[in-house]
Write a protein that holds these residues in place. Structure first.
Motif, PDB file in Angstrom:
ATOM      1  N   GLY A  78     -29.309  20.090   7.419  1.00 22.19           N
ATOM      2  CA  GLY A  78     -30.447  19.258   7.014  1.00 22.19           C
ATOM      3  C   GLY A  78     -30.100  17.798   6.801  1.00 22.19           C
ATOM      4  N   ILE A  79     -28.809  17.447   6.910  1.00 24.11           N
ATOM      5  CA  ILE A  79     -28.444  16.057   6.588  1.00 24.11           C
ATOM      6  C   ILE A  79     -29.005  15.102   7.656  1.00 24.11           C
ATOM      7  CG2 ILE A  79     -26.533  14.453   6.196  1.00 24.11           C
ATOM      8  CD1 ILE A  79     -24.918  16.809   5.084  1.00 24.11           C
ATOM      9  N   ASP A 108     -35.364  17.770   3.012  1.00 24.97           N
ATOM     10  CA  ASP A 108     -35.629  19.198   2.797  1.00 24.97           C
ATOM     11  C   ASP A 108     -37.045  19.447   2.277  1.00 24.97           C
ATOM     12  OD1 ASP A 108     -33.121  19.969   3.597  1.00 24.97           O
ATOM     13  OD2 ASP A 108     -32.583  20.978   1.728  1.00 24.97           O
ATOM     14  N   ASP A 164     -33.643  10.569 -10.318  1.00 21.88           N
ATOM     15  CA  ASP A 164     -32.984  11.844 -10.030  1.00 21.88           C
ATOM     16  C   ASP A 164     -32.568  12.498 -11.348  1.00 21.88           C
ATOM     17  OD1 ASP A 164     -31.499  13.070  -7.222  1.00 21.88           O
ATOM     18  OD2 ASP A 164     -30.963  13.923  -9.175  1.00 21.88           O
ATOM     19  N   ALA A 165     -32.712  13.814 -11.374  1.00 23.31           N
ATOM     20  CA  ALA A 165     -32.418  14.569 -12.598  1.00 23.31           C
ATOM     21  C   ALA A 165     -30.919  14.632 -12.902  1.00 23.31           C
ATOM     22  CB  ALA A 165     -32.973  15.985 -12.442  1.00 23.31           C
ATOM     23  N   PHE A 198     -38.708  13.901 -12.677  1.00 20.01           N
ATOM     24  CA  PHE A 198     -40.108  13.667 -12.308  1.00 20.01           C
ATOM     25  C   PHE A 198     -40.909  14.887 -12.760  1.00 20.01           C
ATOM     26  CE2 PHE A 198     -43.306  14.913  -9.127  1.00 20.01           C
ATOM     27  CZ  PHE A 198     -44.195  13.859  -9.233  1.00 20.01           C
ATOM     28  N   SER A 228     -24.168  20.727  -0.810  1.00 16.81           N
ATOM     29  CA  SER A 228     -24.068  20.729   0.647  1.00 16.81           C
ATOM     30  C   SER A 228     -22.602  20.793   1.048  1.00 16.81           C
ATOM     31  CB  SER A 228     -24.687  19.433   1.200  1.00 16.81           C
ATOM     32  OG  SER A 228     -24.665  19.446   2.603  1.00 16.81           O
ATOM     33  N   THR A 229     -22.306  21.504   2.144  1.00 19.47           N
ATOM     34  CA  THR A 229     -20.941  21.490   2.669  1.00 19.47           C
ATOM     35  C   THR A 229     -20.612  20.102   3.206  1.00 19.47           C
ATOM     36  OG1 THR A 229     -21.253  23.795   3.268  1.00 19.47           O
ATOM     37  CG2 THR A 229     -19.360  22.686   4.249  1.00 19.47           C
ATOM     38  N   SER A 249     -31.798  12.035   1.718  1.00 19.53           N
ATOM     39  CA  SER A 249     -33.040  11.462   2.249  1.00 19.53           C
ATOM     40  C   SER A 249     -33.545  10.308   1.396  1.00 19.53           C
ATOM     41  CB  SER A 249     -34.112  12.552   2.396  1.00 19.53           C
ATOM     42  OG  SER A 249     -34.359  13.192   1.168  1.00 19.53           O
ATOM     43  N   SER A 273     -32.591  14.491   7.067  1.00 18.30           N
ATOM     44  CA  SER A 273     -32.788  13.678   5.859  1.00 18.30           C
ATOM     45  C   SER A 273     -32.604  12.201   6.172  1.00 18.30           C
ATOM     46  CB  SER A 273     -31.776  14.091   4.780  1.00 18.30           C
ATOM     47  OG  SER A 273     -32.056  15.393   4.345  1.00 18.30           O
ATOM     48  N   SER A 294     -30.608  11.689  -3.120  1.00 17.82           N
ATOM     49  CA  SER A 294     -29.609  12.368  -2.300  1.00 17.82           C
ATOM     50  C   SER A 294     -29.727  11.783  -0.883  1.00 17.82           C
ATOM     51  CB  SER A 294     -29.828  13.882  -2.364  1.00 17.82           C
ATOM     52  OG  SER A 294     -28.856  14.571  -1.612  1.00 17.82           O
ATOM     53  N   LEU A 333     -21.131  18.835   6.424  1.00 21.09           N
ATOM     54  CA  LEU A 333     -20.725  18.665   7.819  1.00 21.09           C
ATOM     55  C   LEU A 333     -21.804  17.867   8.541  1.00 21.09           C
ATOM     56  CD1 LEU A 333     -19.520  22.310   8.331  1.00 21.09           C
ATOM     57  CD2 LEU A 333     -18.059  20.302   8.626  1.00 21.09           C
TER      58      LEU A 333
HETATM   59  C1  LIG Z   1     -24.570  25.664   0.617  1.00 22.88           C
HETATM   60  C2  LIG Z   1     -25.185  24.608   1.503  1.00 22.88           C
HETATM   61  C3  LIG Z   1     -24.448  24.062   2.541  1.00 22.88           C
HETATM   62  C4  LIG Z   1     -25.031  23.114   3.381  1.00 22.88           C
HETATM   63  N1  LIG Z   1     -24.260  22.567   4.362  1.00 22.88           N
HETATM   64  C5  LIG Z   1     -24.786  21.630   5.187  1.00 22.88           C
HETATM   65  C6  LIG Z   1     -23.983  21.000   6.172  1.00 22.88           C
HETATM   66  O1  LIG Z   1     -22.775  21.257   6.267  1.00 22.88           O
HETATM   67  N2  LIG Z   1     -24.573  20.104   6.997  1.00 22.88           N
HETATM   68  C7  LIG Z   1     -25.908  19.775   6.907  1.00 22.88           C
HETATM   69  O2  LIG Z   1     -26.392  18.970   7.707  1.00 22.88           O
HETATM   70  N3  LIG Z   1     -26.682  20.348   5.959  1.00 22.88           N
HETATM   71  C8  LIG Z   1     -26.158  21.252   5.085  1.00 22.88           C
HETATM   72  N4  LIG Z   1     -26.930  21.800   4.104  1.00 22.88           N
HETATM   73  C9  LIG Z   1     -28.309  21.340   3.962  1.00 22.88           C
HETATM   74  C10 LIG Z   1     -28.319  19.911   3.349  1.00 22.88           C
HETATM   75  O3  LIG Z   1     -27.466  19.884   2.245  1.00 22.88           O
HETATM   76  C11 LIG Z   1     -29.722  19.517   2.922  1.00 22.88           C
HETATM   77  O4  LIG Z   1     -30.558  19.620   4.051  1.00 22.88           O
HETATM   78  C12 LIG Z   1     -29.745  18.091   2.362  1.00 22.88           C
HETATM   79  O5  LIG Z   1     -28.967  18.011   1.193  1.00 22.88           O
HETATM   80  C13 LIG Z   1     -31.170  17.685   2.056  1.00 22.88           C
HETATM   81  O6  LIG Z   1     -31.148  16.406   1.485  1.00 22.88           O
HETATM   82  P1  LIG Z   1     -32.366  15.899   0.623  1.00 22.88           P
HETATM   83  O7  LIG Z   1     -32.034  14.499   0.200  1.00 22.88           O
HETATM   84  O8  LIG Z   1     -33.646  16.089   1.336  1.00 22.88           O
HETATM   85  O9  LIG Z   1     -32.439  16.871  -0.647  1.00 22.88           O
HETATM   86  P2  LIG Z   1     -31.321  17.320  -1.678  1.00 22.88           P
HETATM   87  O10 LIG Z   1     -29.956  17.019  -1.170  1.00 22.88           O
HETATM   88  O11 LIG Z   1     -31.659  18.711  -2.044  1.00 22.88           O
HETATM   89  O12 LIG Z   1     -31.565  16.361  -2.931  1.00 22.88           O
HETATM   90  C14 LIG Z   1     -32.716  16.455  -3.722  1.00 22.88           C
HETATM   91  C15 LIG Z   1     -32.470  15.600  -4.949  1.00 22.88           C
HETATM   92  O13 LIG Z   1     -33.677  15.584  -5.730  1.00 22.88           O
HETATM   93  C16 LIG Z   1     -33.349  15.750  -7.083  1.00 22.88           C
HETATM   94  N5  LIG Z   1     -34.516  16.354  -7.743  1.00 22.88           N
HETATM   95  C17 LIG Z   1     -35.116  17.527  -7.426  1.00 22.88           C
HETATM   96  N6  LIG Z   1     -36.189  17.736  -8.218  1.00 22.88           N
HETATM   97  C18 LIG Z   1     -36.253  16.661  -9.044  1.00 22.88           C
HETATM   98  C19 LIG Z   1     -37.146  16.289 -10.094  1.00 22.88           C
HETATM   99  N7  LIG Z   1     -38.225  17.033 -10.441  1.00 22.88           N
HETATM  100  N8  LIG Z   1     -36.911  15.133 -10.760  1.00 22.88           N
HETATM  101  C20 LIG Z   1     -35.855  14.337 -10.424  1.00 22.88           C
HETATM  102  N9  LIG Z   1     -34.976  14.648  -9.434  1.00 22.88           N
HETATM  103  C21 LIG Z   1     -35.188  15.782  -8.752  1.00 22.88           C
HETATM  104  C22 LIG Z   1     -32.117  16.649  -7.099  1.00 22.88           C
HETATM  105  O14 LIG Z   1     -31.376  16.455  -8.288  1.00 22.88           O
HETATM  106  C23 LIG Z   1     -31.370  16.172  -5.844  1.00 22.88           C
HETATM  107  O15 LIG Z   1     -30.423  15.165  -6.135  1.00 22.88           O
HETATM  108  C24 LIG Z   1     -26.381  22.722   3.213  1.00 22.88           C
HETATM  109  C25 LIG Z   1     -27.112  23.251   2.150  1.00 22.88           C
HETATM  110  C26 LIG Z   1     -26.520  24.174   1.285  1.00 22.88           C
HETATM  111  C27 LIG Z   1     -27.318  24.724   0.146  1.00 22.88           C
END
Ligand SMILES: Cc1cc2nc3c(=O)[nH]c(=O)nc-3n(C[C@H](O)[C@H](O)[C@H](O)COP(=O)(O)OP(=O)(O)OC[C@H]3O[C@@H](n4cnc5c(N)ncnc54)[C@H](O)[C@@H]3O)c2cc1C
Length: 417
Positions: free
Chosen positions: A299-300, A287, A31-32, A119, A42-43, A13, A303, A11, A45
């Protein structure tokens, strides 16, 4: 199979990290999900600074559906609203699925991306040399690794599998529905993010309405976030919220109100950045490391920045500089003071979390409404620059309103009538 770096999570990060690691490293990202971007919780923004961070490695403007130059804040009861505007867009609505898919499609050739692959854990919880993974329909397999990255979100399995890493413990539950149709409230709805201060209707965060384009058609994202203990109410509350906006004529839905084009719910870490995000040859980013605004739930940016900076430090670690990873927070902070921003966000989260009654939310809304002409200008400062949001409202001319708000807040704090 032997890899230099195994990244769990494709995703924001994990994919940013994969784009920035040196091309001579052999990298596996798992990724799963069925495909990267098949669903994105995520929205989407992003602030101007985040847009700039993305633009160094992806044509981000291709994935922006709506530049947003206004905020509308709606008081409990949904009746009263103020709009604050700036000349240049302050945030941007992205097409989240297309953006994440593009990040995956454009990965350099040294990266192997395996989707539908979970994983499961590691061979050694102190210093892993192997990761256990399972692809859909296949047997469990092990891959050899020199370095492991948890980019796997708020409930990181990597954080759970490796000894001594901190886990997120506090979450909001965010729930969103995406509809085709029009937003009809306010002067320029397609350039406005609507933020609803529900008060007693739904404590925790409030609701949002963000215009977008989906499949080439006008659409909007509508959602709310709640405290985890109340997450069971999120779907029903969102449905009530949508119906209220339809009945008020604030939105027009093309098609069936009970059949949104896309729905998701997910956890948002709001406990602040984690204290132990690295151990030996393992690092958490995004995250998983708690790099998310505890109040704004954004959180984007964290990330992308943690992915970029981790890509500098991991090769240093692999070359023998074993303390290199400790520098991640300090290096991240050079990006507009993001770690200081996260610390301030914890204070705002605490203040907001104490508020329980409509009258308290209304009293705070009254202060900010009185600042509406310049509010967004100041708010942008606090989001992307070093300024504290408190200075937006702590002014002599608001003394009466501040006293009223403080009195209600203290009552909420003391659970008094
Ligand atoms: C409703 C909502 C609205 C949001 N709106 C905003 C916004 O507008 N702006 C903003 O900046 N932030 C927003 N956020 C927060 C933002 O989406 C997150 O901070 C961001 O997606 C984090 O990115 P990441 O890559 O760390 O993790 P994630 O996007 O959570 O991605 C984690 C990835 O790991 C994979 N994964 C997890 N466990 C495993 C495993 N065991 N094996 C294989 N794959 C696995 C998942 O499938 C996923 O694809 C929002 C969050 C939510 C819930």
């Amino acid at each position: 199979m032997q890899y230099d770096v195994v990244i769990v999570g494709a995703s924001f990060s994990g994919l940013t990290l994969a784009h920035h690691l040196p091309k001579d490293l052999k990298v596996l990202i798992v990724d799963a999900k069925p495909e990267a971007g098949s669903t994105v919780e995520s929205t989407g923004l992003i602030t101007s600074k985040t847009r700039t961070e993305f633009s160094s490695f992806i044509p981000i403007d291709t994935y922006i559906t709506n530049p947003i130059s206004a905020i509308a804040v709606i008081a409990p009861g949904l009746e009263d609203m103020f709009v604050s505007t700036v000349h240049e867009p302050w945030i941007y609505q992205t097409d989240t699925k297309a953006l994440v898919k593009a990040l995956a499609d454009r990965l350099p050739s040294n990266i192997t991306l395996k989707t539908k692959t979970v994983f499961l854990g590691v061979d050694n919880a102190d210093r892993p040399t192997q990761a256990r993974i399972r692809s859909q329909g296949a047997e469990e397999e092990v891959v050899d690794l020199k370095f492991l990255v948890g980019a796997d979100g708020g409930h990181s399995k990597v954080a759970q599998s490796v000894k001594g890493l901190s886990k997120n413990t506090k979450f909001l539950f965010g729930y969103e529905q995406v509809f085709f149709g029009d937003v009809l409230r306010g002067p320029k709805p397609e350039e406005t993010i609507f933020h609803y201060w529900f008060g007693e209707f739904s404590l925790g965060y409030g609701g949002w309405l963000s215009p977008t384009i989906a499949d080439g058609k006008k659409a909007f994202r509508i959602g709310l976030a709640k405290m985890m203990k109340d997450r069971g109410d999120a779907k029903q509350l969102t449905e009530t919220f949508v119906k209220q906006l339809v009945d008020r004529g604030d939105i027009r839905i093309d098609g069936d109100i009970t059949k949104p084009g896309y729905v998701f719910g997910s956890h948002i870490p709001i406990g602040g950045t984690r204290s132990r995000i690295t151990r030996n040859n393992v690092l958490l980013i995004g995250d998983a490391a708690g790099f998310c605004g505890a109040f704004a739930a954004d959180g984007i940016k964290g990330s992308v920045i943690s992915g970029k900076e981790a890509a500098v430090l991991i090769p240093q670690y692999l070359r023998g500089k074993i303390d290199a990873l400790q520098k991640l927070p300090a290096r991240m902070n050079t990006h507009g003071g993001i770690m200081s921003y996260y610390r301030r966000q914890l204070l705002y989260r605490w203040i907001w979390g104490v508020m329980q009654r409509n009258r308290t939310f209304r009293a705070m809304w009254n202060i900010i409404a009185a600042e509406h002409a310049t509010f967004l200008d100041q708010f942008c400062d606090s989001k992307d620059k070093h300024r504290s949001l408190a200075w937006t409202v702590l002014k002599w001319r608001h003394t009466g309103r501040l006293i009223r708000y403080a009195a209600y807040w203290i009552c909420d704090f003391g659970k008094l009538k």
